[in-house]
Design an enzyme around this catalytic site. Structure first.
Site, PDB file in Angstrom:
ATOM      1  N   CYS A  86      31.922  34.555  42.828  1.00  0.00           N
ATOM      2  CA  CYS A  86      32.140  35.983  42.631  1.00  0.00           C
ATOM      3  C   CYS A  86      30.994  36.795  43.250  1.00  0.00           C
ATOM      4  O   CYS A  86      30.892  36.815  44.478  1.00  0.00           O
ATOM      5  CB  CYS A  86      32.348  36.256  41.141  1.00  0.00           C
ATOM      6  SG  CYS A  86      33.267  37.764  40.800  1.00  0.00           S
ATOM      7  N   HIS A 194      36.422  32.220  39.102  1.00  0.00           N
ATOM      8  CA  HIS A 194      35.354  31.633  38.293  1.00  0.00           C
ATOM      9  C   HIS A 194      35.706  30.237  37.789  1.00  0.00           C
ATOM     10  O   HIS A 194      36.237  30.087  36.683  1.00  0.00           O
ATOM     11  CB  HIS A 194      35.088  32.526  37.069  1.00  0.00           C
ATOM     12  CG  HIS A 194      34.412  33.815  37.368  1.00  0.00           C
ATOM     13  ND1 HIS A 194      33.037  33.959  37.271  1.00  0.00           N
ATOM     14  CD2 HIS A 194      34.897  35.000  37.786  1.00  0.00           C
ATOM     15  CE1 HIS A 194      32.715  35.206  37.598  1.00  0.00           C
ATOM     16  NE2 HIS A 194      33.820  35.857  37.916  1.00  0.00           N
ATOM     17  N   GLU A 196      33.763  28.072  36.570  1.00  0.00           N
ATOM     18  CA  GLU A 196      32.970  27.761  35.374  1.00  0.00           C
ATOM     19  C   GLU A 196      33.637  28.304  34.111  1.00  0.00           C
ATOM     20  O   GLU A 196      33.261  27.910  32.995  1.00  0.00           O
ATOM     21  CB  GLU A 196      31.535  28.308  35.515  1.00  0.00           C
ATOM     22  CG  GLU A 196      31.338  29.802  35.283  1.00  0.00           C
ATOM     23  CD  GLU A 196      31.799  30.700  36.425  1.00  0.00           C
ATOM     24  OE1 GLU A 196      32.429  30.187  37.382  1.00  0.00           O
ATOM     25  OE2 GLU A 196      31.509  31.919  36.366  1.00  0.00           O
TER      26      GLU A 196
END
Lengths: 223, 82
Positions: A86, A194, A196
């Site tokens: 990002c 994302h 994660e």
């Protein structure tokens, strides 16, 4: 394997990235943007999501000139692995470590939702545990995720199979539906979604985990 | 003595400018039927403590290329204010 996650003023996904690396068995160190040298034994540097410097001037533009980014450039130039998520992807483009740039979403709205990505043809340690063509669910949370690059750059990305992920349904106007790309040596990955935030069913998806799994396995094998 | 430079930055012509389009739509809704195109950019004013105009121009150029402007997506003009 040792990961270094950089925090810039305004980064807010740094902790989530450290948690993800740790969850897949990697050692993690937190790095501060003002540091002028990298610790020993770092295998991968990660630039997290967030709003570094408030997105002032352009997203990632000021962070790209942080003291630590000079070291990141040297690290990348000698073949080090780098992951930009990002705002991290925006910073890598501003640094010139990846081609193109991220513009304002075509619909102007901030998008915060889960999307389906199609894994691209790019072979890399980041995508080693995916198969090209896989559909995976990963959240996005961005206002400026509209990937742009000059026509010849886009042709190179396609021709060299350097597109790591594409949006199954383009939410932001990105050229060629690009959600993530790798560098020519395939050791630098930049992606707007994302991973994660998709490492556990509790988060809604564990599809992002395969990226960290690929990293953990890839480095064990080469050690 | 000071010199004041004004850097005007706009998205490149062939780049999608959704903010410009939003403004264009709003103006047309307000009744301005002659609007053909709108682009939105930014202005950065820099005051330098020098009266060497050549040096100032060179420095501002470098500032533009290194930080102020992303030449992948933006174009720029530098003007000196009298």
């Amino acid at each position: 394997m040792k990961a270094g996650v950089i925090s810039f003023p305004g980064s807010n996904c740094d902790r989530d990235l450290r948690v993800a690396f740790d969850a897949f068995g990697m050692k993690v160190v937190a790095l501060w943007h003002k540091e002028t040298c990298l610790p020993e034994g770092i295998d991968i540097i990660a630039l997290p999501g967030g709003f570094s410097y408030g997105d002032y001037l352009r997203c990632g533009a000021i962070a790209a000139h942080s003291p630590i980014c000079r070291e990141v450039k040297k690290f990348a130039d000698r073949g080090g692995y780098v992951l930009g998520v990002c705002n991290g992807f925006q910073i890598l483009c501003e640094m010139g470590l990846l081609p193109g740039g991220l513009l304002c979403n075509a619909g102007i709205k901030f998008l915060g939702k889960s999307v389906m990505l199609r894994v691209g043809e790019a072979r890399s340690v980041f995508t080693a545990h995916y198969t090209a063509g896989d559909l995976i669910e990963i959240p996005i949370a961005h206002h400026d995720g509209n990937y742009f690059a000059a026509a010849n750059e886009l042709e190179s990305l396609e021709g060299e199979s350097r597109i790591a992920f594409r949006y199954a349904q383009n939410p932001n106007g990105s050229a060629r539906d690009i959600a993530g790309i790798v560098s020519t040596n395939r050791r630098i990955l930049g992606m707007m979604p994302h991973p994660e935030r998709a490492i556990d069913p509790l988060l809604g998806s564990k599809d992002g985990g395969y990226l960290f799994h690929g990293l953990a396995q890839g480095f064990t094998q080469s050690a | 003595m000071v010199l004041k430079a004004r850097v005007s930055i706009l998205p490149k012509k062939d780049i999608l400018d959704p903010q410009g389009q939003a403004i264009s739509g709003a103006l047309k809704n307000m009744g301005f039927a002659m609007i053909e195109n709108v682009r939105q950019g930014k202005i950065i004013e820099i005051t330098l403590s020098t009266d060497d105009r050549d040096l100032a121009e060179k420095d501002i150029e470098i500032m533009c290329r290194q930080l102020l402007v992303n030449q992948v997506i933006e174009s720029y003009e530098i003007a000196f204010l009298e």
